[in-house]
Scaffold this active site. Structure first.
Site, PDB file in Angstrom:
ATOM      1  N   GLU A 133     -51.027-125.526 -52.363  1.00 33.95           N
ATOM      2  CA  GLU A 133     -49.871-124.782 -52.160  1.00 33.95           C
ATOM      3  C   GLU A 133     -49.633-125.110 -50.805  1.00 33.95           C
ATOM      4  O   GLU A 133     -48.297-124.931 -50.163  1.00 33.95           O
ATOM      5  CB  GLU A 133     -50.183-123.349 -52.281  1.00 33.95           C
ATOM      6  CG  GLU A 133     -50.350-122.853 -53.784  1.00 33.95           C
ATOM      7  CD  GLU A 133     -49.200-122.853 -54.327  1.00 33.95           C
ATOM      8  OE1 GLU A 133     -48.578-121.828 -54.910  1.00 33.95           O
ATOM      9  OE2 GLU A 133     -48.617-124.020 -54.795  1.00 33.95           O
ATOM     10  N   THR A 186     -39.338-123.612 -51.506  1.00 33.65           N
ATOM     11  CA  THR A 186     -40.222-122.626 -51.072  1.00 33.65           C
ATOM     12  C   THR A 186     -39.967-122.511 -49.446  1.00 33.65           C
ATOM     13  O   THR A 186     -39.918-121.438 -48.950  1.00 33.65           O
ATOM     14  CB  THR A 186     -41.646-122.523 -51.343  1.00 33.65           C
ATOM     15  OG1 THR A 186     -41.724-122.474 -52.834  1.00 33.65           O
ATOM     16  CG2 THR A 186     -42.332-121.314 -50.713  1.00 33.65           C
TER      17      THR A 186
END
Length: 311
Positions: A133, A186
């Site tokens: 991530e 993101t």
């Protein structure tokens, strides 16, 4: 066992009030992955189907997560004289807001852990998947990888030290997720956020997080619905998503307990009590984007209690 095939589920993060700390696991949307032992040491990504993603290990979230795990394994247990190959079959579009990078990161560490004889618990694996991530978004957040690995709902109580609580989902709870076919990175969605919030907004958000957790434990669907309100992030990010306000309004008018941005967007989720209501919401959401002539994908799903699973 030298090879394993996995289902790597999609996830919904934040859940309105729980930015970076709350997530849930979807049951019927996700990737597939094959992980196998090889004689050659190291980690190699040998095939990616369904997405144009890098095969280079250090540039792929699954590779980075796997390398973090193997480094820890050799430090915690023993050195190994073999390696791993990973094949990824992507069904979750990158930038969709339902945990594409988390599915790959979680699947890689889960599969390697199985082939090593399960030296780590599923909770232990979260810290390694978080490194994937970090590569994807610049931030090692756990709100997608935790539910992907543990199933159900997850609350990240603390990041330092990492402390994750898994919560069973009420049996009748369903999720509807619509993904307008645009990509919202993101990192871009994070760039619009403010670094400080007012005390008034923070107090309201704390109350909603507590209410949502209480509602899940007590299976109080009305309380869950009242708590699905985001005072801080949604007002800033919703402007990046076509038709957001209308989709949310439509979901609520068709029986949703609550609705909001899935992860960093552009997907929009709604939670509801019962599949019939979830299906009705899906139809109403679809109608909105049909009228806007905007391509979309839609999912109706139970909450996955298991997380990554062996196929």
């Amino acid at each position: 066992m030298t090879q394993i095939k996995l289902f790597c589920p999609a996830t919904i993060a934040n859940l309105s009030c729980g930015f970076d700390v709350l997530g849930l696991c979807l049951d019927n949307a996700g990737d597939e992955m094959i992980v196998r032992k090889t004689e050659q040491k190291g980690v190699r990504i040998t095939k990616i189907v369904g997405a144009d993603l890098p095969l280079e290990t250090e540039k792929n979230v699954s590779g980075v997560a796997a390398l973090a795990m193997l480094e820890a394994y050799e430090r915690d247990f023993e050195s190994i004289n073999f390696g791993f190959e990973i094949e990824i079959y992507k069904n979750i579009k990158a930038g969709s807001g339902i945990g594409s990078s988390a599915a790959s990161s979680a699947g890689a560490v889960f599969g390697i852990n199985e082939l090593l004889g399960q030296p780590y618990s599923r909770k232990d694996l979260v810290q390694f998947a978080m490194q994937g991530e970090k590569l994807a978004s610049g931030n090692a957040h756990a709100d997608n990888v935790a539910p992907a690995l543990l199933g159900g709902f997850t609350l990240v109580r603390s990041y330092a030290p990492l402390d994750i609580i898994r919560i069973d989902s009420p049996e009748e709870l369903f999720a509807t997720v619509v993904h307008p076919q645009i990509e919202l990175k993101t990192s871009d969605a994070r760039s619009v956020l403010k670094q400080t919030v007012s005390l008034k907004s923070a107090i309201m958000q704390w109350g909603n997080v507590g209410g949502l957790i209480a509602g899940l434990y007590t299976k109080d669907y009305d309380l869950i619905g009242r708590s699905l309100h985001d005072e801080i992030v949604e007002p800033l990010r919703s402007v990046l998503i076509p038709g957001f306000d209308l989709i949310k309004q439509t979901a609520l008018e068709n029986g949703a307990l609550g609705s909001g941005i899935s992860g960093s967007g552009p997907s929009i989720f709604a939670l509801s009590r019962g599949k019939n209501t979830a299906d009705q919401i899906a139809k109403a959401m679809s109608d909105v984007y049909e009228n806007m002539n905007l391509p979309y994908e839609i999912h109706v799903s139970e909450i996955n209690p298991d997380g990554v699973r062996i196929l």
